[in-house]
Enzyme design. Structure first.
Site, short mmCIF file in Angstrom:
data_model
loop_
_atom_site.label_atom_id
_atom_site.label_comp_id
_atom_site.label_asym_id
_atom_site.label_seq_id
_atom_site.Cartn_x
_atom_site.Cartn_y
_atom_site.Cartn_z
N ASP A 402 -42.79 -31.33 -2.93
CA ASP A 402 -42.01 -32.22 -3.78
C ASP A 402 -40.67 -32.55 -3.11
O ASP A 402 -40.20 -31.84 -2.23
CB ASP A 402 -41.77 -31.54 -5.13
N GLU A 405 -38.00 -36.67 0.07
CA GLU A 405 -37.15 -37.79 0.53
C GLU A 405 -35.94 -37.32 1.32
O GLU A 405 -35.63 -37.99 2.31
CB GLU A 405 -36.65 -38.64 -0.64
N ASP A 475 -42.06 -39.93 -9.69
CA ASP A 475 -41.94 -39.74 -11.14
C ASP A 475 -41.89 -41.08 -11.86
O ASP A 475 -40.88 -41.47 -12.45
CB ASP A 475 -40.67 -38.94 -11.44
#
Length: 817
Positions: A402, A405, A475
């Site tokens: 997760d 980025e 998300d």
């Protein structure tokens, strides 16, 4: 006569003079454009692909690509000069011309057809101070045809199929994953090899890239002749796609989050009791405990006190397990201390912002969580060391990486001034996911060949396909509008050359659908039920089928019971997925071995039908199936919602303002319009009705069925009814043959979850349909592996209901209809 000799001598001197304006290298040329004060180098990697490097005159730059792993070949390209100051490079495929007066490069096919041309560049290098280092912002513009289709750039949430008439700053984010690469309907692609924030502009004047930081202009031109050809060139440069484990193409269940190991294992048990197919359960965050232990890669939460037992229990139920890991660490963790000691942690504001739970974050208790320097080999070693000892050695099957980025809030210039192993963070920020995912993949491959790498991750950069990486769209909000955007997002991401993509089925932030019902009551809200069903049906035709989200439970048993329309529609979508596993896994081999793509924009296969160029609500899944997801509500009103920005969805749960619809008759049939591409015939997958291509059709839908068509000439193997991928052998596959054109298919099989296939441990069974003779030839089996089926049956079936059973023993067999 003397005058003629003098003239000839002058011309020879001029030609010699031009010949000295460039240096021919082992793989291309170098030259200087005096009028532009720019040095240009062209490196040929193969006859189809080349690299262009431009630097300020006299400046030497040694730049190693993070994405491109191929090396330039010794060039057989013929180089010549023209009398008007052009250097002409000819390969068997391309003619590349450099105007030594303007510095403009143009690209054409060998028949002279122009593919792409640079624009004269008067703003190539703008001085830039990068954390005290004198460097440049870099720019290059191109001229493309007005009607040309351009695609790619990664996964954007703009809902566009074509990436035209737009300006977009390409920066990694939660729901947008960027790579500065586009490809054209002319059959070429351009990869702008820069990792800083990059602005892509396409308007009537130019198609261009401008990057915030760059010591040089560095891009690759690739010609493939088709979208598949471009993708083949992309992978030849940046890495081929390994096989993912067979089980990873089954159904995966997740949510935010299972709060104990009993709950996690209990979900798998419940699916098995109900007979719902499932291959993987995914454990989300906080199994490590409180936020100061963020991403400890250790089970310190008391509700996960026996992690090996949990994993063993999941395996005993014939399922696999993935687990959430992050790019950041809390200050109380062992990895944090090891990394901090080496100066390998960033000081940027990241998730979670508070050490105590709750929303909004409590600034009185800052979490102290810091992102690690994934650009550093030492940092990647430390990361894996803790991951291996803390989790992998317990038997974990896959990774949910997760925030790759990574999450970065309240940007400050000083954040980007921070020096990484490879330079300022500003200069390499977009490549962060490539580095962190690559670190885990490379280390696992070093440890074992018996378990294939499978990484689900929130961000991606070109080259990541070589690491067993499957990117998801972050998300995203649970809304019909956002659902529609996922189709074009996935297709454009795939067109960059990275084939594994998925989204949170049902959307991530779904709390608004709990309105007037109470917590978790969206499971009973027809507005959400309809959206969830349609998203799950779309997921059946994505490279990964994974249900996940916040605010609302996603397990199917919350949505009714057998015999009820919503429950049945969800289960039927998963069962359809499992029935297509032989087709899907064989397609995975085509992706890995023959540079193909799972999710195929229609223009890839129907370039001559210009109507397909900008269609973003249908696509091919593999080369046989046309999928038209139901992207608009048919039974309930679409709840109007503002589009949330990154992180805004937290705290929005259970505050929905939409009016829930208490009654919806999901037993009714509806209809929607579908376009069938021209150039072939099409069979309705459900009814076997035949239609010619090149027309719009009104198609009947039900809650349990979306429009699904099979291209004439297709051969589609159908697998057995199973609860998990390895439950039954493929010893009596139904082989559906769709007449109307010649066709072929290769059935691929291997051991499923190791790398023995790389040493030749796999089989291929070729199948060929001769439409004129109405014969299916099942060819001799190629290859072998331990445990393969030496003998089997194939039940061959045609749309008119005719059926023949074939005993197959590895030798060529022909079936006539």
């Amino acid at each position: 006569m003397k005058r003629n000799i003098a003239t000839m001598a002058f011309c020879l001197c001029a030609a010699w003079s031009w010949a000295q304006t460039y240096q021919q290298t082992e793989n291309g040329i170098k030259t200087s454009i005096s009028g532009k004060q720019v040095d240009v180098e062209v490196q040929w990697f193969n006859p189809n692909s080349l690299r262009v490097l431009k630097t300020p005159q006299g400046k030497t730059v040694e730049k190693k690509s993070l994405s491109v792993i191929a090396l330039p070949e010794k060039s057989d390209v013929k180089v010549s000069t023209s009398g008007n100051g052009e250097i002409v490079m000819k390969s068997p495929v391309l003619v590349v011309t450099l105007d030594t007066k303007t510095g403009v490069l143009s690209y054409a096919k060998t028949d002279g057809s122009l593919l792409l041309k640079e624009q004269e560049n008067n703003k190539a290098f703008t001085p830039f101070n990068d954390a005290g280092k004198s460097t440049y912002s870099v720019y290059q513009g191109f001229t493309v045809d007005k009607e040309e289709g351009l695609y790619g750039l990664g996964q954007l949430q703009n809902g566009q199929m074509m990436q035209r008439n737009m300006t977009k700053v390409l920066v990694q984010g939660n729901v947008e994953d960027v790579s500065p690469i586009f490809q054209s309907t002319k059959g070429y692609g351009v990869f702008w090899d820069n990792y800083s924030a990059t602005t892509y502009t396409d308007n009537e004047k130019e198609t261009s890239f401008r990057s915030e930081v760059g010591e040089c202009i560095d891009y690759y031109f690739m010609y493939g002749g088709s979208a598949d050809g471009v993708i083949a060139q992309v992978r030849a440069l940046t890495g081929e796609v390994p096989m993912m484990p067979l089980w990873s193409y089954g159904f995966m269940q997740s949510k935010e989050r299972y709060k104990s190991q009993e709950e996690t294992v209990g979900v798998v048990k419940k699916y098995r009791e109900l007979g719902i197919p499932l291959d993987c359960i995914i454990q989300d965050w906080q199994y490590w405990g409180h936020n100061y232990l963020w991403n400890a890669m250790d089970f310190q939460n008391p509700t996960f006190s026996r992690p090996k037992q949990m994993i063993d229990d999941v395996h005993a139920l014939n399922a696999h397990m993935m687990i959430s890991i992050w790019s950041s660490f809390g200050p109380a963790t062992k990895p944090y201390r090891a990394l901090d000691k080496e100066g390998l942690l960033f000081d940027i504001e990241t998730w979670p912002q508070s050490g105590v739970e709750g929303w909004p974050p409590n600034p009185e208790y800052p979490s102290g969580v810091r992102v690690y320097d994934a650009y550093s080999p030492k940092a990647r070693d430390i990361y894996w060391d803790h991951l291996n000892k803390g989790i992998f050695q317990l038997g974990m099957d896959g990774w949910w990486m997760d925030s790759t980025e990574p999450d970065h809030f309240n940007h400050k210039d000083s954040d980007f001034d921070r020096q990484t192993y490879l330079g300022s963070y500003r200069s390499v920020r977009n490549a962060y996911p490539l580095m962190t995912v690559g670190g885990v993949s490379d280390h696992q491959r070093e440890v074992t060949k018996d378990k294939r790498v499978i990484i689900l991750t929130r961000s991606g950069f070109l080259g990541q396909q070589r690491y067993g990486s499957n990117v998801w769209s972050g998300d995203v909000q649970s809304s019909w509008d956002m659902f529609r955007r996922q189709v074009t997002a996935g297709l454009n991401f795939s067109l960059t050359g990275m084939p594994h993509w998925n989204s949170d089925l049902g959307g991530f932030f779904a709390g608004s659908y709990n309105a007037s019902f109470g917590d978790n009551s969206a499971t009973k809200n027809p507005m959400y039920q309809e959206l969830y069903v349609r998203w799950v049906q779309f997921g059946a035709f994505c490279p990964m089928m994974r249900s996940h989200g916040a605010d609302v439970s996603r397990e199917f048993y919350w949505y009714g019971k057998a015999g009820e329309p919503v429950y049945d529609a969800l289960v039927d979508a998963v069962k359809l997925r499992y029935s297509l596993l032989p087709y899907l896994y064989s397609t995975a081999w085509e992706v890995s071995h023959r540079q193909s793509t799972f999710m195929r924009a229609l223009f890839m296969d129907f370039l001559n039908d210009k109507k397909t160029w900008n269609i973003g609500n249908e696509y091919m899944f593999g080369k046989s199936l046309l999928v038209a997801p139901v992207l608009h509500a048919q039974y309930t009103p679409e709840q109007k919602q503002k589009q949330l920005k990154e992180n805004e969805g937290w705290g929005q749960g259970n505050k929905g303002k939409g009016t829930p619809v208490l009654n919806a008759d999901f037993t009714q049939s509806k209809e929607m319009e579908v376009y069938l591409p021209a150039g072939c015939g099409w069979y309705d997958y459900w009814t076997n009705d035949f239609s010619e291509g090149g027309q719009n059709l009104k198609i009947k839908t039900t809650l349990g069925r979306i429009p699904l068509f099979v291209r004439a000439g297709s051969i589609v193997p159908i697998g057995p009814d199973v609860q998990y991928t390895g439950e039954k052998k493929w010893d009596n596959l139904v082989v559906r043959v769709y007449p109307g054109a010649n066709g072929d298919f290769v059935l691929y099989e291997d051991e499923g979850d190791n790398y023995n296939y790389e040493s030749g441990a796999y089989t291929e069974i070729p199948m060929t349909w001769n439409d004129a003779k109405r014969t299916l030839t099942i060819g001799a089996r190629k290859g072998a592996y331990e445990g393969m089926l030496a003998e089997r049956k194939f039940t061959v079936r045609t749309p008119d209901g005719k059926e023949k059973v074939v005993d197959y023993k590895g030798k060529k067999v022909t079936v006539k209809f």
